[in-house]
Write a protein that holds these residues in place. Structure first.
Motif, PDB file in Angstrom:
ATOM      1  N   HIS A 187       4.574   3.375   2.958  1.00  0.00           N
ATOM      2  CA  HIS A 187       4.018   2.275   2.792  1.00  0.00           C
ATOM      3  C   HIS A 187       4.173   1.300   3.215  1.00  0.00           C
ATOM      4  O   HIS A 187       4.734   1.397   4.177  1.00  0.00           O
ATOM      5  CB  HIS A 187       5.479   1.862   0.882  1.00  0.00           C
ATOM      6  N   GLU A 246      -2.785  11.444  -4.623  1.00  0.00           N
ATOM      7  CA  GLU A 246      -3.806  10.861  -5.398  1.00  0.00           C
ATOM      8  C   GLU A 246      -4.491  10.060  -4.014  1.00  0.00           C
ATOM      9  O   GLU A 246      -5.874   9.362  -4.380  1.00  0.00           O
ATOM     10  CB  GLU A 246      -3.516  10.627  -6.911  1.00  0.00           C
ATOM     11  N   GLN A 298      -2.314   3.644  -3.001  1.00  0.00           N
ATOM     12  CA  GLN A 298      -2.592   2.791  -4.861  1.00  0.00           C
ATOM     13  C   GLN A 298      -1.756   1.179  -3.762  1.00  0.00           C
ATOM     14  O   GLN A 298      -1.122   1.204  -3.407  1.00  0.00           O
ATOM     15  CB  GLN A 298      -1.487   3.245  -5.452  1.00  0.00           C
ATOM     16  N   GLU A 299      -2.184   0.367  -4.256  1.00  0.00           N
ATOM     17  CA  GLU A 299      -2.187  -0.871  -3.644  1.00  0.00           C
ATOM     18  C   GLU A 299      -1.596  -1.361  -4.962  1.00  0.00           C
ATOM     19  O   GLU A 299      -1.859  -1.581  -6.300  1.00  0.00           O
ATOM     20  CB  GLU A 299      -3.630  -1.868  -2.988  1.00  0.00           C
ATOM     21  N   VAL A 300      -0.044  -2.249  -4.522  1.00  0.00           N
ATOM     22  CA  VAL A 300       0.149  -3.152  -5.746  1.00  0.00           C
ATOM     23  C   VAL A 300       0.733  -4.986  -5.712  1.00  0.00           C
ATOM     24  O   VAL A 300       1.031  -4.931  -4.519  1.00  0.00           O
ATOM     25  CB  VAL A 300       1.715  -2.330  -5.872  1.00  0.00           C
ATOM     26  N   MET A 317       0.173   7.646  -2.030  1.00  0.00           N
ATOM     27  CA  MET A 317       0.366   8.629  -3.104  1.00  0.00           C
ATOM     28  C   MET A 317      -0.328   9.742  -2.700  1.00  0.00           C
ATOM     29  O   MET A 317      -1.514   9.558  -2.202  1.00  0.00           O
ATOM     30  CB  MET A 317       0.208   7.639  -4.537  1.00  0.00           C
ATOM     31  N   GLN A 354       0.805  -0.803   0.143  1.00  0.00           N
ATOM     32  CA  GLN A 354      -0.258   0.020  -0.265  1.00  0.00           C
ATOM     33  C   GLN A 354       1.108   1.089   0.035  1.00  0.00           C
ATOM     34  O   GLN A 354       1.527   1.736   1.022  1.00  0.00           O
ATOM     35  CB  GLN A 354      -0.601   0.262   0.997  1.00  0.00           C
TER      36      GLN A 354
END
Length: 131
Positions: free
Chosen positions: A108, A86, A89-91, A84, A81
């Motif tokens: 993160h 905005e 953002q999960e990767v 960001m 996680q």
């Protein structure tokens, strides 16, 4: 630490120096406290290469204000996680060799789906942690 061959990242980490040389750093019970206390140097324009196993979610978050980080999944699965501008953002890392690029200064954390082994290449100078 001697440079006997082969080495294993379970027992050592590698400092990639800015003059393109390397230094082996022994991983033991005092490594992380010594690193956080600055006893292993400030890692100015240097990277730390390390291997870590995780069986549970990270307990906190971290950020590297002086450089980017790459985390490469070797086994298991994990979701990073990234905080960001905005939003989160999960990767999801699901197959060996998949990686996440963590930009400089981005907070993160990781959620572990299946016990995971990951290779970290970290610009460690001034790394920050929070619960």
């Amino acid at each position: 630490m001697t440079r006997k061959q082969p080495q294993h990242l379970a027992g050592s980490s590698i400092r990639l120096r800015n003059d393109a040389s390397i230094e082996l750093l022994e991983m033991n019970d005092t490594f992380w406290p010594r690193l956080m206390a600055g006893e292993l140097g400030d890692f100015h324009h240097q990277y730390l290469v390390s291997l870590h196993d995780f069986s549970s979610d990270w307990s906190g978050s971290e950020a590297h204000p002086k450089g980017d980080e790459i985390v490469i999944l070797l086994s298991g699965s994990a979701t990073f996680q990234l905080e960001m501008p905005e939003g989160i953002q999960e990767v999801r890392l699901e197959s060996p060799g998949s990686y996440v690029f963590v930009p400089k200064g981005v907070w993160h954390t990781a959620k572990i789906q299946h016990s995971a082994c990951m290779l970290f290449i970290t610009a460690g100078e001034d790394t920050q942690h929070r619960s």
